[in-house]
Design an enzyme around this catalytic site. Sequence first.
Site, PDB file in Angstrom:
ATOM      1  N   SER A  88      93.722  43.105  27.419  1.00 58.63           N
ATOM      2  CA  SER A  88      93.330  44.454  27.807  1.00 58.63           C
ATOM      3  C   SER A  88      91.947  44.535  28.441  1.00 58.63           C
ATOM      4  O   SER A  88      91.686  45.465  29.192  1.00 58.63           O
ATOM      5  CB  SER A  88      93.432  45.410  26.622  1.00 58.63           C
ATOM      6  OG  SER A  88      92.715  44.912  25.520  1.00 58.63           O
TER       7      SER A  88
ATOM      8  N   HIS B 287     100.113  46.230  28.394  1.00 57.61           N
ATOM      9  CA  HIS B 287      99.668  46.332  29.782  1.00 57.61           C
ATOM     10  C   HIS B 287     100.613  45.664  30.775  1.00 57.61           C
ATOM     11  O   HIS B 287     100.324  45.609  31.969  1.00 57.61           O
ATOM     12  CB  HIS B 287      98.254  45.756  29.923  1.00 57.61           C
ATOM     13  CG  HIS B 287      97.269  46.434  29.031  1.00 57.61           C
ATOM     14  ND1 HIS B 287      96.683  47.629  29.343  1.00 57.61           N
ATOM     15  CD2 HIS B 287      96.826  46.104  27.791  1.00 57.61           C
ATOM     16  CE1 HIS B 287      95.891  47.998  28.344  1.00 57.61           C
ATOM     17  NE2 HIS B 287      95.972  47.096  27.391  1.00 57.61           N
TER      18      HIS B 287
ATOM     19  N   LYS C 156     101.045  54.008  28.506  1.00 60.96           N
ATOM     20  CA  LYS C 156     100.279  53.414  29.596  1.00 60.96           C
ATOM     21  C   LYS C 156     101.112  53.524  30.880  1.00 60.96           C
ATOM     22  O   LYS C 156     101.277  54.624  31.382  1.00 60.96           O
ATOM     23  CB  LYS C 156      99.855  52.011  29.202  1.00 60.96           C
ATOM     24  CG  LYS C 156      98.785  52.131  28.100  1.00 60.96           C
ATOM     25  CD  LYS C 156      98.339  50.869  27.456  1.00 60.96           C
ATOM     26  CE  LYS C 156      97.220  51.205  26.457  1.00 60.96           C
ATOM     27  NZ  LYS C 156      97.118  50.280  25.344  1.00 60.96           N
TER      28      LYS C 156
HETATM   29  C1  LIG Z   1      96.692  50.500  23.935  1.00 58.36           C
HETATM   30  C2  LIG Z   1      97.069  49.270  23.206  1.00 58.36           C
HETATM   31  C3  LIG Z   1      97.674  49.337  21.940  1.00 58.36           C
HETATM   32  C4  LIG Z   1      97.803  50.626  21.189  1.00 58.36           C
HETATM   33  O1  LIG Z   1      98.779  51.437  21.744  1.00 58.36           O
HETATM   34  P1  LIG Z   1      98.709  53.015  21.518  1.00 58.36           P
HETATM   35  O2  LIG Z   1     100.048  53.503  21.866  1.00 58.36           O
HETATM   36  O3  LIG Z   1      97.622  53.506  22.412  1.00 58.36           O
HETATM   37  O4  LIG Z   1      98.361  53.214  20.063  1.00 58.36           O
HETATM   38  C5  LIG Z   1      98.110  48.160  21.362  1.00 58.36           C
HETATM   39  N1  LIG Z   1      97.932  46.971  21.977  1.00 58.36           N
HETATM   40  C6  LIG Z   1      97.303  46.869  23.173  1.00 58.36           C
HETATM   41  C7  LIG Z   1      97.128  45.528  23.792  1.00 58.36           C
HETATM   42  C8  LIG Z   1      96.855  48.009  23.820  1.00 58.36           C
HETATM   43  O5  LIG Z   1      96.220  47.917  24.980  1.00 58.36           O
END
Ligand SMILES: *Cc1c(COP(=O)(O)O)cnc(C)c1O
Length: 396
Positions: free
Chosen positions: A185, A213, A244
């Site tokens: 990330s 991602h 996302k």
């Molecule tokens: C954003 C993210 C999460 C958490 O997901 P949410 O739905 O925002 O709680 C978990 N793992 C990674 C790698 C992320 O980027």
Amino acid sequence: MIPPVTSFLLSQLTDALTEREAAGLLRRRRVLESPQGARILVDGREVVSYCSNDYLGLANHPALIEAAKSAADKAGIGSGASHLITGHHALHDSLEKALANFVGLPQALLFTTGYMANLGAVTSLVGRGDEVFADRLNHASLNDAVLLSRAEMTRFPHNDVAVLEKLLAASKAKNKLVIADAVFSMDGDIAPVQALLELCERYDSWLMLDDAHGFGVLGDKGQGILSHAGIASPRIVYMATLGKAAGVSGAFVAAQPEVIKTLIQNARTYVYTTASPPMLAGALLASLEVIEAEAWRRTHLQTLVQTLKRSLVLQRWQLAPSDTAIQPLIIGDNHEALRVSERLLERGLLVPAIRPPTVPKGTARLRISLSAAHTVEDVQQLAAEISALERESVGA
Ligand SMILES: *Cc1c(COP(=O)(O)O)cnc(C)c1O
């Protein structure tokens, strides 16, 4: 008058906050007054945003909004209960089947957030006496999940399969679990998932991949890391988020039926929480269709990545090697990273500075997130402004 004990409790907090602020590390929220998109209204001003995870530009897509509205008309707003009581709506059920089918695994289970999905999956698969092997740059939610599971946590250097192999070979644990972000990330690079899977097969370990991602972005149709890397195995536990690239909210875990059935029984972040509103599942069914059908969004995103790489003219700062929507520009010094971010904002470009402890010391950076909602001209302008700022700072 505030009783002395209370004032002591509060003053401790005040001291810690003051310290944080003095170190320039106090986190603040901006107020968004428009839908998410390439151009947003934030804290009263319009900016071009390079800091959302809305990689495909679906967060404000009319088809998703329409699907949410029509689902709300049919299913109401609140789910009213947890999935195991009466909250599991037909829309949730259809979405789970569609997601499993899309990523090519037998079954899927919806969670309200990715954080909860990671906590639920890890704590259901491992416990005391087991060992989890975690990439050093894994997302915080995966690390928290391992802590909560009470399994032993062994971290390996980022993407270092040679070290991981030694650790797996030496392990005496009853159950082993290797976990990694599929796309990291803060760096945007992709985990060596084939090599990870080979090791998991050799040393009989689960492989859990967090594709927060990659889902929607990687693969011909956006199916994510498994399709991108061409891997399949019953030992894979796949997790992806839906807030996302998918543009809505939520997350899912997909795996063998035995795994999913176990999660339904044991994942406390699944059992003890209210199901998300069914209208979101309705929106997500529409999102899946758009993700699959509108391949131009992925192609355009790739064009933007290449445009950024080609258009930056830099001497000191440099882009980390990444071919995904996450393009980190490593600046190094904390204050300089912050200053560059502020100067860009003066020019109407919102690019967050990410500093330690979120990233390793000496690697303060701008985390540029590209989205299919940006134009080539947007990205050319961003590159020109960044290049000019570096020249100024070199001259200074
Ligand atoms: C954003 C993210 C999460 C958490 O997901 P949410 O739905 O925002 O709680 C978990 N793992 C990674 C790698 C992320 O980027």
